[in-house]
Structure formats: C-alpha cells, structure tokens
Design a protein around this motif. Structure first.
Motif, PDB file in Angstrom:
ATOM      1  N   LEU A 184       0.709  -1.211  -0.009  1.00 63.19           N
ATOM      2  CA  LEU A 184       0.009  -0.031  -0.101  1.00 63.19           C
ATOM      3  C   LEU A 184       0.919   1.133  -0.247  1.00 63.19           C
ATOM      4  O   LEU A 184       1.768   1.104   0.718  1.00 63.19           O
ATOM      5  N   GLN A 196      -2.852   5.094   1.708  1.00 60.85           N
ATOM      6  CA  GLN A 196      -3.834   3.944   1.335  1.00 60.85           C
ATOM      7  C   GLN A 196      -4.026   2.952   2.392  1.00 60.85           C
ATOM      8  O   GLN A 196      -3.212   2.658   3.230  1.00 60.85           O
ATOM      9  N   ARG A 235      -8.136   0.560  -3.441  1.00 63.39           N
ATOM     10  CA  ARG A 235      -8.070   0.477  -1.906  1.00 63.39           C
ATOM     11  C   ARG A 235      -8.642   1.909  -1.164  1.00 63.39           C
ATOM     12  O   ARG A 235      -8.476   3.038  -2.041  1.00 63.39           O
ATOM     13  N   GLU A 287      -8.459   5.360   0.427  1.00 62.07           N
ATOM     14  CA  GLU A 287      -7.264   6.310   0.539  1.00 62.07           C
ATOM     15  C   GLU A 287      -7.753   7.487   1.415  1.00 62.07           C
ATOM     16  O   GLU A 287      -9.011   7.807   1.599  1.00 62.07           O
TER      17      GLU A 287
END
Lengths: 372, 618
Positions: free
Chosen positions: A9, A156, A289, A291
């Motif tokens: 991430l 993220q 994802r 954020e």
C-alpha cells in the motif's frame, strides 16, 4: 522473476495524483481547464432518466392488448400528472366504467398493443459529480467529466466501507498499538476525520456515527463490529456504496492491528489538515483501496521520489500472513532456490529481520513492500 | 488438419498458447517430438490489463519471454508472435484465451423461469459467461423490482429468449419492454449501445426490433427453445462469442493487438475449459465432471448423457470471494473439517484477511488445513448449484390425459448427474493443483463431490486446460495428447460403496473387499469396515486390475452386493477406499469428529503426522 512481488500500500508525504471524475452517462462539464477546485465543487452534472413505471393497462381496463392504444386518452410523449386519468374503457353497454390513472408525474413513454402495457417514465433525476479533492483541472473530457491533479500526502488503507467524504483530520490515537474507544471521540470531532491506533472498537464506531464524524481511520476492525455497523455480512471485497453515516478505513486488516509506524507518524503530522477520503475497496478486476488524500501538504523534508527496486536486501516489508501477520521487518536474504516450508510446499522464500531482531523465513507471496 | 498462416495442409509442429487470467498470464509451448505432441515449457507473468500498463499484450510478452529464456528460442517480434516455426525462431501457431477484467458477464431473460430462462442461462454459461441474473416473467419479482435490478447490473450483454416458434408473443415482448424501460448500461464504455441477443419466438422478432432496436445493439438468432422438447443452444452461444470478441474484448486494453497475433478467435477461459471437458468425454466415451476453483469463482463442468453443462458459482472462491464461502456455508460447516480447535473470531479474521490480501499462501500446517477445509465447502456448494442446472429439459408434456392438467413448468426434470456412473473427476485451481501432497487434492475432491462406486480422480497439473481447450478447436489430436501426457496428474481411483449405515450395535461392519492385481502379477488385498478409509499404494502411474466385492446391501456400481472388476489407474495416490457412506455425515460430537478426521488423515497419510499431532494437542 525479479519483479514478482506483492506491491504494498502506498503511504507517502509527497505525491502528484490525478483523479478522473466521470459521469455515468453523457452530460455537461461545469469547470474549465486550469480551474482550481475544492472537494465539493460540482465539476459535471447530468440528468439520470427517471424510474419507469409499467402499468398493466390491458388488465386494468379489461381489454385485449391490441385494444389498449385506442382507449388511451394520452399518447406517447405526453406529460401526465399523478392521479390523472390517462385511459378509459367501458363494458356491459356502458354500465361498467374502468379508468387507468397515472400513479405519478411523468411522461408516457410507450403504449404496447402486443403486451397491453403502458410505460410511464418518471421525471429525470439530476446527478452531480464533485471534485472530491482540492486540485487543478488538467484535462476536460467533453460531456463526460474531468481529470484533476493535486500534490500532497497520500495514504492507502487495506479495506474500507462507505463512500467519498472530506473533513479535517483529528488525530486521537494514543499510540499505534492502542485502540480507539468511544471516550476518544467528542463533539469537536463532528465533520472530522478521526484517526485512531490499532483498532476502531464497535463503541467508537457507534459514537462516531452519533457525533457526526465523517470518517474513522485505524489499524484494524473486528469483523463482528463491522457486521453490526453495516447490518449485514460482507461476502466479497467490493465496497464504497454502503449507506452508512461514517466512512471506515482499516490500514492493516481485520482484528486489532498495530498501525504501521510510517502510517502512524504521517497521520499524526497531518492533524488539523483537510483531507479527502473514501472507503471504496475493490480487490479484483480493477484494484481499488481506501485512501486519504491531503492536498497541499508540504513534507518537512523533501525527498527524492525513488522507483521501487522490488524485493532486495534492505527493503522494508510487512508480513501479511500467519504466523507473522502484521509484523514489520526488513529483507535480509533472497535465496533463489525453492525451499520446503512447514506445509511441505516448495516455494520461493525470503529471510527477514523483524523489529525484534529475530530472523524469520517467509514465503515471498506473504510479504508486502512498505511503499514510500 | 488445422490451418496456419500458410494455409490449410501445413502440419503444425510448434504451438504457443496463452491464457490471460484475472491475475496472471500463463504461456505454454507445445511441440511435436518423436511423433507425439508434448508440453515443452511454461512461462508466467502478471496480467497487465489494469493501470499502469493497460495493455494485455505486455503481460503476454513477459510470459512468452520466460519461455524464450528457458528455451533459447526467439518467439517474439515487434508485431507479436513470430510464425511460422523456422529453426530456433517462431512457432506454427499462436492461440489465446482470456478471463481478464472479470471475464464475460451477462444477464439472461426468458418467459418461464424453469424453461426458456433456464435454457438461456445454459446457453450463456456454455459460452463461458458469468450469469449475473436470470429474469423471467414468473420469477416472483414485481416489474419495478426487475427494472431496478436490470438498471443496477452492468452486464456486457443480454440474452433474451421466450416463446416457442409460432406460440404467444405477449410475454416475451413484455420482458423486452421491461428491458427497454430499464435502459441498462454496459460495464465498459459510456457511449456504447449494450448488445442484446434475441433467441426467442421468431414471430415476435418485428416487435422486439421495434422495442429494442434503437436503444440497444440487437442481434437476432434462431430460437434456443423452438419447441418445448428441444433446446438448440448453438446459434445463441456462437453469437455470444461473436459479441464477446466485438464488444468486450475489443474494449479491453490491448486486446485489439492480441487478436491480431492469432488466426484463431480468442475464447473466454471457461468456454475453453468446457470445450476440453466435453472433448474428453466424447473422445473417451465417458462421463466427466471438471471443477476449476479459483480465487473469485468456482466453475463446474459436466458431461453426462451426451450433454455438456457448465455452471459458474460466481460467489464462491478461495480469495476474493472467500468471505462468501464463510457466509453461505457458515463457520460450523468449515470447522467440522478441522481436527483441532480454533476460536471463532480468530478463524473469521483469518478468512477476512485472506480476502483483502488474496495472493498470500498458507505457511503453517494449521493454515493449510483451514484453507483446505474451506475449499471442501466451496466445492460442495458449487456442485449442488451445478446439479440444479444439469437436468433434462423441464416443461415437457409427457403424455397421458392427467398430464394436461399438470403445470408444465413445474414438471421436474431428472438430474443428468449420476455419481455411480462418473468416469472421471478432474480438479483444477490453485488449492487443488498446488496442494503440497496430491492425496490432499484427492481428499478435497472426494469430500466435496462425494463420488460413488468406482471413480478415477485427476488434477490439472499447472492449469493449462484453457490453452488446451482452445487448441482442441483447431488441433484436437495435439490437445488430447498433451492433456493425457502432460496436463493430467492421475491421482488414483476411489472406491466408495453406497449402502445403509449400520445401527452400531453390531460392531465394525465390513462393507467391501478389494483385490488389486499389479502389472507384474503381484496382488494386494484389503478390506474396509463402514466408517473407515484406507489407501492401497500402487506403483506410480501403473494401470492395475481392480476387483471390488461389496458386502450384501452395498453397491459399488453394479447393484447391491454385486462385484465390479475393471482396469483402473493407480495414479500417484493409489486406490482409496472410502467407506464413510453416502451422503457423508460427520459425527456431531467434537471429540468424536476430531478422532475420526485424524483416523482418516492417518490412514491416507494426508498430513505430516508429528506437526498434526502437535496442532491437535495445543
């Protein structure tokens, strides 16, 4: 293959981001190239066709389908009002009269002599797309939307629920391994984005929703708390459309999870800044994802952005499967040969030094790079 | 003889094929050596449909480059794969399949749920699609609910059927009007007309054209149910595939380039696997069940009574949809396969964490056993779903005065699946193909599908069934040879007698005696009691003569108490005796169940004994 690794991430204090904001059907763009926008600036709008209502005119009027058109008082394209009589028939020498009334305002879209149905289209519903982030319009997609560019901090998460929102970050975490409780949330958190430590407890989530917190961020979430909050269980990781008062973002996973130090420190330094967030998650066919974007954040130390070198000795990693789930470490060695692990599978492994100093052997598939 | 760039007649000796999956692109090189087609080498790379690459050919090139490195051959040029094969350069043909971007997603609609709507569903599934929903006049939903559902779905295309030729038009036109009113939008692209195939009553065509022709890209094909007694799915399936190529593949990034690399249409992956399963059944004259359990979906294919069927359980998988397996099966059904204790909350969190980090693999024995327990439930549920669709045609008037008064749509159809008559059960997908011990894959298949009588088991060694499926369309011989020699890992044969559970008062009840004659003439004998599992190891790859003598009341395929003798594959696991009964029922009591599981794992040598004992004790 040298480049085969699980990309981690992204957690960075400086990045240039572009976001595409598109209408689902053609409409009008309301901003121009070079315009500066805020999260709540309407960048494009359109009208969604109203819901269609199908009326079984043949049944209601006691007619054969092919007789319906000749008994309608309105034709295709006519506007009608709720309750208005739009069709009429009588039988038994005029003794039995039947009427077809419009159930709502709308337009007669279709009168079918084959099925005997009348389709009434409700008035169109306006739809607006906002900018979602602070930024500048760098591209206009005629009649569809825009591309917005911004520079700032970007974090993220691993999983979230709830859609886009924005607000001021309220850092309430006592430590990366401390849970966020209801006591940590008060009225000053209204309309804010509250950041906790290892866990957003069920009571914290309930309090946040009550107070009017726009989003909650923490390392982990207990799955039963999530089920209670949503009112249903999640089957596939496709989220973002939930009708929930507070967007939730877990940065590490399910269960109490110590927040990664880098994420924790960055969020701490963002206390008081305005952020745009979304909980939307999609793991497959177009990975998304959750954020957190803080436009305009200037890191205290400027660093040169480096392209990730993949897994090499020294790469910081997070271990993402039992028995080392959530632990942080650094790559020590990358043996090229396949190694037999406890399951008896023969896999590519790496050796990692954990923060405790212990050296462990882990399948390469079970680590993610701590991206910067 | 298959055609190549040089026209028909030139022999194909060298074949390159890719499968562009959702996560990885796999390439295989097949060549004719010593008169036989064999797999030479395999390459793999991440699929590159998504950002930042947005070009599927990048991933295909990377996978093919692995093959170049491993063989020292030059296979790629600037414009794609080099053909024909000359020395160390090129191949004679390149083919590909694809399920990238989530594959082909369709909605189907018909008039009667169990008749034309179900036939439409079979047509779509057979073409390799995921069927997002099947709408019918009598599906129990009100018109506004159907409309809302159609609006919320974002299918790649719609298949509409309804009405036998010459029959009533009203209902199928009603459904068409609903679809027109809903104005469904395609998944891909904002300005494209959603394709819709009409395969219903030919007399309704003018009305369908009037209703849908302007709003959608309408294609008309022959009725898929021209009379109730006959299903004609071919034309609809072909049109689905044509539209798949035109619309879905053409929009997906890089496919316009990939399509130019190959003279053979790119097939959706599940359609290719299905075509291979059907070919295996037809060529060998056997019934077949195949399963592909992936991260997001589980496909089940069957070939019974000369009828091919495919279902997609789009909600059951081992990573992306693993939480759905938990949701649908429930925690207790998963825990029943574990001989050790795990706290409920801990188990749930682990499953959820697998969903959000789907590419991880089990590192500990405990994790492996949990994952394999979950797969048993996914396989079992997917198979139940399959059995509901793999039936004869419903709604057929069976003759006789009383039948006229029976609602034809409710006339039940027989299931085509007969587990006593299963010729081959093939498993595919990571959890099966990559199980550290092959016996684990065998046991997952046995527990998930519960085969009866005598059934050979196999797994796809490295998931090349899609490539072999598309190859089968141009070179069936090459496909069959590679499938037989390099693709299939024969696990062995399971013998599962079917008969009543003993009352328990009698003590152990022997249900079967087995004699195995090895190629060198040596014989092995074994017997098993009700509730037991046993394994008879045989030399790997040996064909053996099996003689099965069931006890009175127990059936191993020739009727209760009747002996069965046949030649079977010993495979890598040998002959497995499964006397646990059908349907399989595990003890309710935790301690008893754990003891039984451990007994079976020990008998079949499923897991390493010491670490397993350690797990149970802790």
């Amino acid at each position: 293959m040298a480049h085969a690794y699980t990309p981690g991430l992204k957690v960075t204090d400086n990045i240039v981001l572009r976001k595409e904001r598109r209408l689902p059907i053609l409409g009008e763009v309301r901003v121009g190239l070079g315009d500066t926008v805020r999260p709540d600036t309407v960048v494009a709008e359109t009208e969604l066709p109203g819901d269609p209502q199908t009326l079984n005119a043949a049944n209601v009027l006691g007619l054969l389908p092919m007789e319906v058109p000749s008994h309608m008082l309105k034709k295709e394209g006519d506007k009608v009002s709720e309750g208005e009589v739009i069709g009429r028939a009588s039988s038994l020498f005029g003794l039995i009269k039947r009427q077809l009334k419009a159930p709502c305002d709308g337009t007669i879209e279709r009168i079918s002599e084959v099925s005997g149905q009348v389709t009434l289209r409700e008035p169109p519903v306006p739809l607006q797309i906002t900018a979602y982030i602070h930024g500048t319009i760098v591209e206009v997609l005629p009649r569809e939307g825009v591309v917005i560019e911004t520079e700032g901090a970007f974090i993220q998460g691993i999983f979230g629920v709830g859609g886009e929102t924005f607000g001021t970050i309220r850092f309430r975490a006592a430590g990366p391994d401390k849970p966020l409780t209801a006591a940590d949330i008060d009225d000053s958190c209204r309309d804010g984005i509250v950041v906790g430590g290892s866990l957003m407890t069920g009571e914290a989530i309930a309090k946040a929703a009550k107070v009017g917190v726009r989003a909650l961020v923490a390392g982990g979430i207990i799955d039963t708390d999530l089920v209670e909050y949503l009112g249903y269980d999640i089957g596939v990781a496709i989220t973002g459309q939930e009708d929930v008062p507070t967007t939730l973002i877990a940065t590490e996973g399910f269960g109490p999870m110590r927040m990664a130090d880098k994420t924790f420190e960055l969020l701490k330094s963002l206390d008081g800044y305005e952020a745009s967030v979304t909980g939307a998650t999609q793991i497959r066919a177009g990975v998304m994802r959750p954020e957190i974007i803080v436009s305009g954040y200037r890191a205290k130390k400027k660093r040169k952005a480096e392209a990730s070198a993949g897994l090499v000795p020294g790469t910081p990693i997070r271990l993402i499967r039992e028995p080392y789930f959530g632990l942080l470490g650094e790559v020590v060695e990358l043996p090229p040969e396949l190694v037999v692990i406890e399951t008896e599978a023969k896999v590519r492994i790496l050796k990692a030094r954990l923060q405790s100093g212990e050296i462990v052997t882990v399948p390469r598939a079970n680590v993610e790079i701590l991206e910067s | 003889m298959a055609r190549t760039k040089h026209g028909p007649g030139k022999e194909i000796r060298s074949i390159l094929a890719t499968d562009c999956g959702s996560t990885t692109t796999k390439a295989i090189l097949i060549e004719k050596r010593d008169g036989v087609y064999r797999l030479i080498v395999r390459g793999e790379a991440p699929t590159t449909v998504e950002k930042p690459f947005e070009d599927v050919t990048a991933g295909a090139r990377n996978a093919i480059r692995e093959i170049e490195e491993l063989t020292g051959r030059k296979l790629l040029g600037d414009d794609g794969v080099l053909t024909p094969h000359k020395g160390d350069t090129g191949v004679d043909i390149f083919l590909s399949t694809s399920s990238a971007g989530g594959g082909l997603q369709m909605m189907v609609a018909g008039v009667v749920k169990t008749m034309t709507a179900e036939s439409a569903e079979r047509a779509a599934l057979g073409a390799g699609a995921i069927v997002m929903d099947a709408i019918a006049v009598n599906d129990g939903r009100k018109p506004h609910q159907k409309i809302e559902r159609i609006r919320n779905l974002r299918p790649d295309m719609i298949l509409l059927s309804g009405g036998v030729d010459g029959g009533t038009k009203k209902h199928v036109v009603e459904i068409a009007e609903l679809i027109a009113a809903a104005e469904p939008k395609p998944r891909l692209g904002i300005g494209f007309k959603l394709p819709i195939i009409f395969a219903g009553n030919k007399d309704a065509v003018p009305h369908i054209e009037e209703t849908l022709g302007e709003k959608m890209d309408l294609r008309v094909v022959p009725n898929l149910r021209p009379v109730l007694e006959r299903e004609v799915l071919g034309p609809a399936r072909e049109e689905i595939h044509n539209l798949f190529m035109e619309h879905v593949m053409a929009q997906a990034p890089g496919y316009d380039k990939l399509m130019k690399w190959t003279p053979v249409p790119i097939m959706p992956t599940p359609a290719a696997v299905g075509s291979l399963v059907e070919a295996v059944g037809k060529e060998n004259g056997i019934t077949v069940i195949g399963v592909d359990i992936g991260g997001a979906t589980t496909d089940v294919f069957s070939y019974f009574k000369e009828t091919f069927n495919r279902t997609v359980s789009a909600n059951l998988g081992m990573s992306y949809s693993i939480c759905n397996v938990l949701l649908e099966a429930g925690l207790d059904r998963i825990k029943r396969w574990l001989p050790f204790k795990v706290a409920d909350a801990e188990l749930r969190n682990r499953i959820r964490n697998k969903m959000i980090r789907p590419t991880t693999i089990p590192q500990t024995l405990e994790e492996l056993i949990i994952e394999q327990a979950i797969s048993r439930e996914a396989l079992a549920m997917a198979f139940e779903h399959h059995k509901t669709l793999a039936t004869g045609l419903k709604g057929i008037h069976r003759g006789g005065t009383m039948d006229r008064f029976v609602d034809q749509a409710q006339v039940g159809a027989e299931s085509l699946i007969d587990m006593k008559d299963l010729g081959l059960l093939i498993g595919s997908g990571g959890v099966l193909s990559h199980a550290p011990r092959r016996i684990q894959a065998a046991l997952m298949l046995i527990d998930g599908f519960q085969p009866e009588a005598v059934t050979p088991l196999a797994v796809d060694s490295i998931f090349m069934m899609p490539q072999l499926g598309v190859l089968a369309t141009v070179h069936p011989q090459a496909s069959a040879q590679v499938f037989d020699r390099d693709c299939l890992i024969r696990l062995g044969t399971v013998v599962a007698p079917v008969g009543p559970a003993p009352s328990g008062r009698e003590g152990p009840v022997q249900v079967v005696r087995v004699k195995v004659t090895l190629p060198d003439g040596q014989t092995l004998e074994e017997s098993a009691a009700y509730g037991e599992m046993k394994r008879i190891p045989v030399p790997e790859g040996a064909k053996v003569r099996l003689r099965v003598e069931p006890s009175r009341g127990y059936d191993v395929g020739a009727g209760p108490g009747h002996r069965v003798e046949r030649e079977v594959d010993g495979g890598v696991c040998g002959i497995i005796l499964d006397c646990r009964g059908r349907p399989l029922v595990l003890p309710e009591n935790d301690a008893e169940r754990s003891a039984k599981l451990l007994e079976w794992f020990r008998a079949l040598d499923v897991y390493p004994q010491e670490p397993l004992a350690g797990l149970v004790e802790s």
